[in-house]
Write a protein that holds these residues in place. Sequence first.
Motif, mmCIF file in Angstrom:
data_model
loop_
_atom_site.group_PDB
_atom_site.id
_atom_site.type_symbol
_atom_site.label_atom_id
_atom_site.label_comp_id
_atom_site.label_asym_id
_atom_site.label_seq_id
_atom_site.Cartn_x
_atom_site.Cartn_y
_atom_site.Cartn_z
ATOM 1 N N PRO A 58 0.724 -1.439 0.176
ATOM 2 C CA PRO A 58 -0.007 -0.047 0.126
ATOM 3 C C PRO A 58 0.831 1.250 0.081
ATOM 4 C CG PRO A 58 -0.261 -1.284 1.996
ATOM 5 C CD PRO A 58 0.569 -2.000 1.272
ATOM 6 N N LEU A 59 2.020 1.386 0.549
ATOM 7 C CA LEU A 59 2.983 2.508 0.404
ATOM 8 C C LEU A 59 3.177 2.576 -0.782
ATOM 9 C CD1 LEU A 59 5.214 1.965 3.448
ATOM 10 C CD2 LEU A 59 3.652 3.741 3.513
ATOM 11 N N LEU A 112 1.966 1.737 -3.670
ATOM 12 C CA LEU A 112 0.580 2.005 -4.447
ATOM 13 C C LEU A 112 0.370 3.600 -4.102
ATOM 14 C CD1 LEU A 112 -1.299 -1.061 -4.302
ATOM 15 C CD2 LEU A 112 0.072 -0.162 -5.986
ATOM 16 N N TRP A 113 0.457 4.116 -2.869
ATOM 17 C CA TRP A 113 0.267 5.495 -2.494
ATOM 18 C C TRP A 113 1.012 6.679 -3.192
ATOM 19 C CZ3 TRP A 113 2.779 8.888 0.426
ATOM 20 C CH2 TRP A 113 2.241 10.050 0.955
ATOM 21 N N PHE A 114 2.303 6.083 -2.988
ATOM 22 C CA PHE A 114 3.281 6.818 -3.587
ATOM 23 C C PHE A 114 3.166 7.178 -5.286
ATOM 24 C CE2 PHE A 114 7.460 8.009 -5.232
ATOM 25 C CZ PHE A 114 7.862 9.027 -4.599
ATOM 26 N N ARG A 115 2.935 5.892 -5.815
ATOM 27 C CA ARG A 115 2.858 6.110 -7.217
ATOM 28 C C ARG A 115 1.503 6.700 -7.508
ATOM 29 N NH1 ARG A 115 1.930 0.680 -11.107
ATOM 30 N NH2 ARG A 115 2.167 1.771 -13.157
ATOM 31 N N GLY A 116 0.459 6.700 -6.668
ATOM 32 C CA GLY A 116 -0.780 7.372 -7.054
ATOM 33 C C GLY A 116 -0.672 9.010 -6.994
ATOM 34 N N ARG A 117 0.312 9.414 -5.854
ATOM 35 C CA ARG A 117 0.631 10.732 -5.669
ATOM 36 C C ARG A 117 1.567 11.398 -6.783
ATOM 37 N NH1 ARG A 117 -1.088 14.171 -1.509
ATOM 38 N NH2 ARG A 117 1.055 15.061 -1.462
ATOM 39 N N THR A 131 -0.975 11.859 -10.085
ATOM 40 C CA THR A 131 -2.019 12.577 -10.072
ATOM 41 C C THR A 131 -1.847 13.767 -10.926
ATOM 42 O OG1 THR A 131 -2.463 12.122 -7.680
ATOM 43 C CG2 THR A 131 -3.321 14.263 -8.510
#
Length: 250
Positions: free
Chosen positions: A230-231, A233-238, A241
């Motif tokens: 999840p870390l 994936l969260w960083f990749r999503g940021r 954006t």
Amino acid sequence: MAEQTAPPVIRDDTPAPAPAKPDAAVVRDALGVGIAVGLSGFAFGVTSAGAGLSVLQTCLLSLLVFTGASQFALVGALAAGGNPFTAAAGAFFLGTRNAFYGLRLSQLLAVPRAVRPLAAHWVIDETTAVALAQPSRRAARIGFTVTGLTLYVLWNATTLLGALGAEAIGDTEAWGLDAAGPAVFLALLAPMLKSATERATAGIAVLLGLGLLPVLPAGVPVLAAALAAPLVLWFRGRRTTPAGREKDSR
């Protein structure tokens, strides 16, 4: 004379069906995977016996659990002195990925209801990879069945040999065989890390697991290492954006 116009060309954009793959080629590929991975059951047998499990307990794990990563995680945590419930939780967490494999394979294989329990027991990384690589349902069924049968038989046979061998030689740590299980697991995992995201997730998981090993009970670092996914994936999503969306949120 009236000018003649050429008839419109009708293009067929329907994708061509995948070429059929000979059954012999599917069987050859499946046997290659089943034999290569099945032989590593010896490492599990040695690791499990070195962790203090009996030959019967070791063999029952391979017969009933039959998912290498979970088995290695369980005996590894027990060998480090971890609580059995914590060790089992880590093994269970790793094994849940097979449930997601099953959702995809149930549609692809469409096996009869009577054999679904047996097929579900063989839903692991290797059988899923071989089945999904086939161009047709027939080939996928052959690949899944041959891989599952070969791997199940060899994994359990070599587990027994490894456990008996570990009992015969005594202290596995003196021979360095306690590292056999993790080494085999890493060797199987490394070729699967193809994208940058996968490699980053694996790297962060290793750092989390090793960093928390001295401060948390045995087995818990394995669970904490799962936070890597999840870390990342969260960083990749940021990063992906759109700039416009960031401006609108200010």
